[in-house]
Enzyme design. Structure first.
Site, mmCIF file in Angstrom:
data_model
loop_
_atom_site.group_PDB
_atom_site.id
_atom_site.type_symbol
_atom_site.label_atom_id
_atom_site.label_comp_id
_atom_site.label_asym_id
_atom_site.label_seq_id
_atom_site.Cartn_x
_atom_site.Cartn_y
_atom_site.Cartn_z
ATOM 1 C CG HIS A 74 -2.083 0.921 1.080
ATOM 2 N ND1 HIS A 74 -2.019 2.249 1.402
ATOM 3 C CD2 HIS A 74 -3.330 0.698 0.604
ATOM 4 C CE1 HIS A 74 -3.195 2.806 1.138
ATOM 5 N NE2 HIS A 74 -4.003 1.888 0.648
ATOM 6 C CD GLU B 198 -8.743 -3.764 -3.824
ATOM 7 O OE1 GLU B 198 -9.808 -4.114 -3.262
ATOM 8 O OE2 GLU B 198 -8.701 -2.984 -4.785
#
Ligand code: CMC
Length: 363
Positions: free
Chosen positions: A246, A305
Site C-alpha cells: 500500500h 483487496e
C-alpha cells in the site's frame, strides 16, 4: 519532488484520516472498527454527507430518498441495453452513469450513489441472458443490491457482510480516485463528471482493480502446498502480488481485518467455502513471508483487496464486477469529497518541472 506525490499534502479535509504507521482509519471522527459491521450504509452516507447539502435530510429520510433514487436510475438501464453488452461491465456502467444530469444537488448525488448499485447487477444479469431486476425502494441499499443481483432476497448474514464491506471502503483519505474526483470538482464541472473521473481512476489494477486478480492467483495456486513456489516464481518475474502492499500503510490495512472477519462469518455459514478460506489464509501467510524476505526495506502487508476478493466471491458477485462493488461503497466518499472541494476548495492546479530540451538560443 517525489514521482507519485508520496507524502505531499494536497488538501485539508474533515472526512477521513489514514494513519499508515499505526494502521488506523478514522472517518468523520469515528474509527473504522467502530463503524464496520455496526453501521448501515445509509447511516454511513448520512455521516459522510453531513454539512455538504442544504437542506440535509435526517438519516431515515436520506435512506428513503436513496431507495427512490435506485428506482429512478433503473430507467437508464432499459433505454440502452443492447449497446452495453459488448463492453466490459465497468465500462457499461460508466456509459450509463454519464447519462445522469451533471449537477451539484442532493438528488443528483443520490442518483450517482444509486447508479453503481443498480447498473452493475442489471448489466451482470443482461450479460448472462437474464432480465434485470427492478430496485425495491423499501429495501436497504445492501439488501437491494444482492436481490437485484440474484433475483431473490439475500440471507441476513449475506446482507450484513455486504454492508460491512460498503461501510469499510466508503472513504479513505486522498487515494487516487478521490483525488481525481476532487480535481474535477475543483473546476465546478458537476458531480457526474467528478464521479466518472473517480470511477475511471478506480478501475486500474494498482487501485481498485486488484481483487479480481487476487482470485486468479488463488485459482492458479490451487492448494496451500503450492503457494510458496508459485509466489516465488511470480516475484522472480517481477510481478506484483495482488492484495499486498500500500502507498500509505506500512502495517496491515485495518480494512483487511474487518473484511476477513466478515468473510469468516460467511464461510462458517456456507461450509463449502471453508477450504477456499483456508487456501487464502495459507497464501496470505506464504506471501507475507516471501515479501519480507525479498523486500526487506519495504514493509508489504495485506491490503483491503485480498479479503475483499473472498468476500465478494462468497456473495456471488462475478470477479469482473468486483471493482464496481468497491465503487458502490466508495461513491459516498467521492461525493462528500467532491462537495467539500467545490464548497471550500480552490481550483487544483499544481506545477510541473520541465526536464525536456529547450530551444537553442539564436547566435
Ligand atoms: N508485490 C511485490 N512487490 C511489491 C508490491 C507487491 N504487491 N507492492 C510493492 N512492491 C515493491 C515494488 O516492486 C518496489 O520494490 P523495489 O523497491 O525493489 O523496486 C517496492 O515495493 C516499492 O514499490 P512502489 O511502486 O514504490 O510502491 P507504491 O507505493 O507505488 O505501490 C501499490 C503501492 C498498492 C500500487 C503496490 O503495493 C501494488 O502494486 N500492490 C499490488 C496491487 C494491489 O494490491 N492494489 C490494491 C491497493 S489497496 C486498494 C486501495 O486502497 O486503493
Amino acid at each position: 519532488m517525489k514521482n507519485g506525490l508520496d507524502d505531499v499534502i494536497a488538501t485539508e479535509t474533515i472526512l477521513s484520516d489514514v494513519d499508515g504507521a499505526a494502521g488506523r482509519l478514522i472517518i468523520r471522527g469515528r474509527s473504522l472498527d467502530e463503524l464496520a459491521g455496526a453501521t448501515s450504509y445509509e447511516d454511513m452516507l448520512a455521516l459522510l454527507l453531513a454539512g455538504f447539502f442544504d437542506p440535509m435530510p435526517d438519516p431515515p429520510t436520506l435512506g428513503a430518498l436513496l431507495g427512490r433514487a435506485r428506482r429512478d436510475v433503473f430507467g437508464h438501464v432499459a433505454s440502452s441495453q443492447s449497446a452495453l453488452l459488448s463492453l466490459p461491465t465497468i465500462d457499461a456502467v460508466r456509459v450509463l452513469l454519464a447519462g445522469i444530469k451533471d449537477r451539484d444537488d442532493l438528488s443528483s448525488a443520490l442518483a450517482l450513489i444509486a447508479a453503481p448499485a443498480v447498473f452493475a447487477p442489471a448489466i451482470i444479469r443482461l450479460k448472462s441472458g437474464e432480465e434485470p431486476i427492478a430496485p425495491d425502494p423499501q429495501a436497504s441499499h445492501a439488501a437491494d443490491i444482492l436481490r437485484m443481483l440474484h433475483g431473490e432476497p439475500a440471507r441476513e448474514e449475506e446482507t450484513k457482510a455486504l454492508e460491512t464491506y460498503l461501510v469499510a471502503v466508503s472513504d479513505h483519505g486522498l487515494n487516487a480516485s478521490t483525488f481525481a474526483a476532487r480535481i474535477v470538482a475543483s473546476t465546478h464541472a458537476g458531480l457526474t463528471s467528478s464521479i466518472l473521473a473517480a470511477l475511471s481512476a478506480l478501475k486500474g489494477p494498482l487501485h481498485g482493480g486488484a481483487p479480481g486478480p487476487v482470485l486468479d492467483m488463488l485459482d492458479a495456486i490451487g492448494e496451500p502446498s503450492a503457494a510458496g513456489a508459485w509466489l516465488a516464481a511470480a516475484l522472480d518475474r517481477n510481478d506484483r502480488l495482488m492484495g499486498f502492499g500500500h502507498r500509505v500503510y506500512r502495517v496491515r490495512d485495518p480494512r483487511a481485518d474487518a473484511l476477513k472477519e466478515a468473510g469468516r462469518r460467511l464461510s462458517k455459514v456456507a461450509t463449502a467455502r471453508d477450504s477456499r478460506f483456508a487456501l487464502a489464509e495459507a497464501i496470505e501467510a506464504a506471501a507475507l513471508k516471501i515479501l519480507a524476505e525479498r523486500k526487506p526495506n519495504r514493509p508489504l502487508k495485506t491490503n483491503v483487496e485480498f479479503y475483499t476478493a473472498l468476500l465478494l466471491e462468497a456473495l456471488g458477485f462475478p470477479r469482473e464486477s468486483f471493482t464496481l462493488v468497491f465503487a458502490m461503497g466508495r461513491v459516498g466518499g467521492w461525493i462528500a469529497h467532491a462537495r467539500e472541494q467545490a464548497l471550500y476548495g480552490r481550483l487544483i492546479r499544481p506545477q510541473s518541472k520541465y526536464v525536456g530540451p529547450r530551444p537553442t538560443q539564436a547566435a
